[in-house]
Enzyme design. Structure first.
Site, PDB file in Angstrom:
ATOM      1  N   TYR A 162       0.828  -1.208   0.000  1.00  0.00           N
ATOM      2  CA  TYR A 162       0.000   0.000   0.000  1.00  0.00           C
ATOM      3  C   TYR A 162       0.853   1.246   0.000  1.00  0.00           C
ATOM      4  CZ  TYR A 162      -3.468   3.447   1.337  1.00  0.00           C
ATOM      5  OH  TYR A 162      -4.281   4.543   1.360  1.00  0.00           O
ATOM      6  N   ARG A 163       0.536   2.177  -0.851  1.00  0.00           N
ATOM      7  CA  ARG A 163       1.173   3.482  -0.801  1.00  0.00           C
ATOM      8  C   ARG A 163       0.094   4.541  -0.669  1.00  0.00           C
ATOM      9  NH1 ARG A 163       4.746   3.441  -5.831  1.00  0.00           N
ATOM     10  NH2 ARG A 163       4.131   1.250  -5.746  1.00  0.00           N
ATOM     11  N   GLY A 173      -1.807  26.950  20.137  1.00  0.00           N
ATOM     12  CA  GLY A 173      -2.062  25.737  19.372  1.00  0.00           C
ATOM     13  C   GLY A 173      -0.937  25.483  18.409  1.00  0.00           C
ATOM     14  N   GLU A 179       1.176  21.346  23.526  1.00  0.00           N
ATOM     15  CA  GLU A 179       1.061  22.797  23.418  1.00  0.00           C
ATOM     16  C   GLU A 179       0.816  23.439  24.780  1.00  0.00           C
ATOM     17  OE1 GLU A 179       1.519  24.825  21.006  1.00  0.00           O
ATOM     18  OE2 GLU A 179       1.957  23.258  19.541  1.00  0.00           O
ATOM     19  N   GLU A 217       3.126  26.244  26.546  1.00  0.00           N
ATOM     20  CA  GLU A 217       2.652  27.606  26.780  1.00  0.00           C
ATOM     21  C   GLU A 217       2.534  27.954  28.254  1.00  0.00           C
ATOM     22  OE1 GLU A 217       2.603  29.662  24.531  1.00  0.00           O
ATOM     23  OE2 GLU A 217       2.530  28.437  22.721  1.00  0.00           O
ATOM     24  N   GLU A 221       4.555  36.763  22.749  1.00  0.00           N
ATOM     25  CA  GLU A 221       3.857  37.558  23.725  1.00  0.00           C
ATOM     26  C   GLU A 221       2.538  36.859  24.064  1.00  0.00           C
ATOM     27  OE1 GLU A 221       2.243  42.155  24.154  1.00  0.00           O
ATOM     28  OE2 GLU A 221       3.130  41.452  22.293  1.00  0.00           O
TER      29      GLU A 221
END
Lengths: 297, 297
Positions: free
Chosen positions: B18-19, B73, B89, B93, B142
């Site tokens: 499969y490709r 995100g 994430e 953060e 920021e």
DNA sequence: CCAATAGTGTCTATAAGACACTATCTT
DNA sequence: AAGATAGTGTCTTATAGACACTATTGG
């Protein structure tokens, strides 16, 4: 907008020179749990038929999961939203395109599709028995409406450091003319002092492709949750219906018997009475109602 | 499993050859609405501070939407789930990684990202003020916690052929030390005889990047919905808290005043009393409670 | 009349809303 | 004592559960 970024480009200039990076990207499929309600064979001539909650499954004609049953769905194409892909699939599979449609959840476990990286954005659709007749519009694939049952099987709770882990195991059974599929899906709630989360996993699986047992479990739980505080169940009803039929639909969704008087009070604002009645039922005729399209919610 | 497909291949043989097709694939981002609650400046020395509901936003340092504020995100990487991307994430953060996390909705409107085809699988996270202190772990970008307000602005209802279209317009306001962002988000419910659906759209937008106003609206509506029938709000509380503080959090989420007696009855089962009390408050001390990790729900 | 379903009345239990009252601490 | 918040008691209102009763049709 004429702000310049650190390369001194305006937004337009930036977009013109932008080329999608070489990051690997997932395929995204839209898979649908299409619910409908059918009548069982009337076992006695004067008794009312029972209602059955059914979903549409399609037998896979190629690898992977060759011969297993899967939810209708397909890859989202460029220039369409996941919702548009769902609507397109729905029309292809059922010929119907005017339904209640709601996004459920996006499944992204690695290895959920053995071919390649595929996420599934799942949807729930509700179609009524009137529309169901139009089901002729099939392609070559084998499709069937499976009667669904989803019941709590086991409940376990372990205390862990500053919290607990609670596991609910549900048995999912699907049946259609000789075909019997079943799976056990666990919903695990981990509650610790600060964090908390819910996770679905497949404990056992007989006959369903991919992680579709999870998606079906997610759909029936959403349906059960919403039945009690929205008019969602009315999308499973034909234009005209009796309150007893509506009650049967609530009962088959919740897998629980309801009291007639309380039920009628509860749905009173969701329906509008008509001047039509059932005929030749072998017993007292019943007033027919339709969905109330007024105010509320 | 030795079933052969129409090319005579077993599943293993199929997977080996499969490709992944040459279909165009979308990028998928995980975007998060991170809620927390902070105390306002006490305007009088003996009065209780008010609670403020805040979310984390990051000012964009590059095109597109240079200078606008966006949700934290990033793109989902191969070999991780959308949820793992969200957790990653979140840690990047805020430095926090033990929180309440819930998937919201997957947004896939075409053109929602002017660069290329990007879907956003959105999450809501709740962190409490204890954890908030650790916010130091920032990168260069920021970031700021914006006070959130979300209010019904207008309600419209049009009757159409065999149904109605109802539009609710909400005003979203975000403020943080001089920065004032605002947007109007419309939720349109289309109810026709059979079909039915809900759609979000951005009516106006001042200062927010992408379609993030929609995502924020979706999050606050989910939070408001769940506050009344789950213990979700307790994830916004520190280890020990007073019932008045808890009530203030409910009030700031719902944007509505509650009655003390009824509120205390309602949350009685969600909390456990401790033997600790507030001190030096300038008035009667208050008993401290913690989240109940027992049974229920 | 009987079988079967349709439809209503009403009592009770439980939860939510409203509001008043008492309690306890600091200045 | 005054100001502020903590905490409780109780009446009313709304809603859900339980169950019994009456009504209407066809056979």
């Amino acid at each position: 907008m004429d702000m310049l970024d650190r390369d001194g480009l305006t937004e337009l200039e930036f977009l013109e020179q932008y080329r999608a990076g070489d990051f690997e990207r997932p395929s995204v499929a839209a898979d649908m749990v299409i619910f409908t309600v059918t009548d069982s064979e009337a076992d006695s001539y004067r008794k009312l038929p029972e209602k059955e909650l059914r979903i549409l499954l399609i037998r896979r004609g190629g690898h992977p999961f060759l011969g297993k049953w899967a939810l209708p769905g397909g890859f989202v194409r460029p220039n369409e939203t996941t919702e548009q892909a769902a609507v397109r699939e729905l029309r292809e599979e059922t010929g119907v395109d005017d339904v209640y449609l709601e996004q459920l959840y996006t499944f992204s476990d690695i290895g959920r599709d053995p071919r390649t990286w595929v996420m599934s954005c799942s949807y729930m659709a509700l179609i009524n028995s009137d529309q169901l007749e139009l089901k002729a519009g099939d392609d070559a694939a084998e499709a069937a409406w499976f009667k669904l049952s989803y019941r709590l099987l086991r409940e376990r709770k372990e205390l862990v450091e500053d919290g607990y882990v609670k596991t609910l195991e549900f048995e999912l059974k699907l049946s259609s003319e000789g075909e019997e599929l079943s799976a056990v899906v666990a919903r695990t709630v981990t509650a610790r002092a600060t964090s908390s989360g819910t996770d679905y996993s497949i404990v056992s699986n007989d006959g369903l492709a991919f992680d579709h047992a999870k998606i079906i479990a997610c759909a029936i739980e959403r349906l059960r949750g919403k039945v009690n505080y929205t008019d969602i169940a009315l999308h499973l009803m034909p234009k005209l219906f009796t309150l007893t039929e509506l009650q049967q639909v609530y009962e088959v969704i919740m897998d629980k018997e309801l009291l007639k008087a309380a039920f009628r009070r509860k749905v009173a604002d969701l329906v509008t009475e008509t001047d039509h009645y059932t005929e030749n039922a072998g017993h007292r005729p019943s007033r027919l109602y339709r969905r109330n399209l007024e105010d509320l919610r």
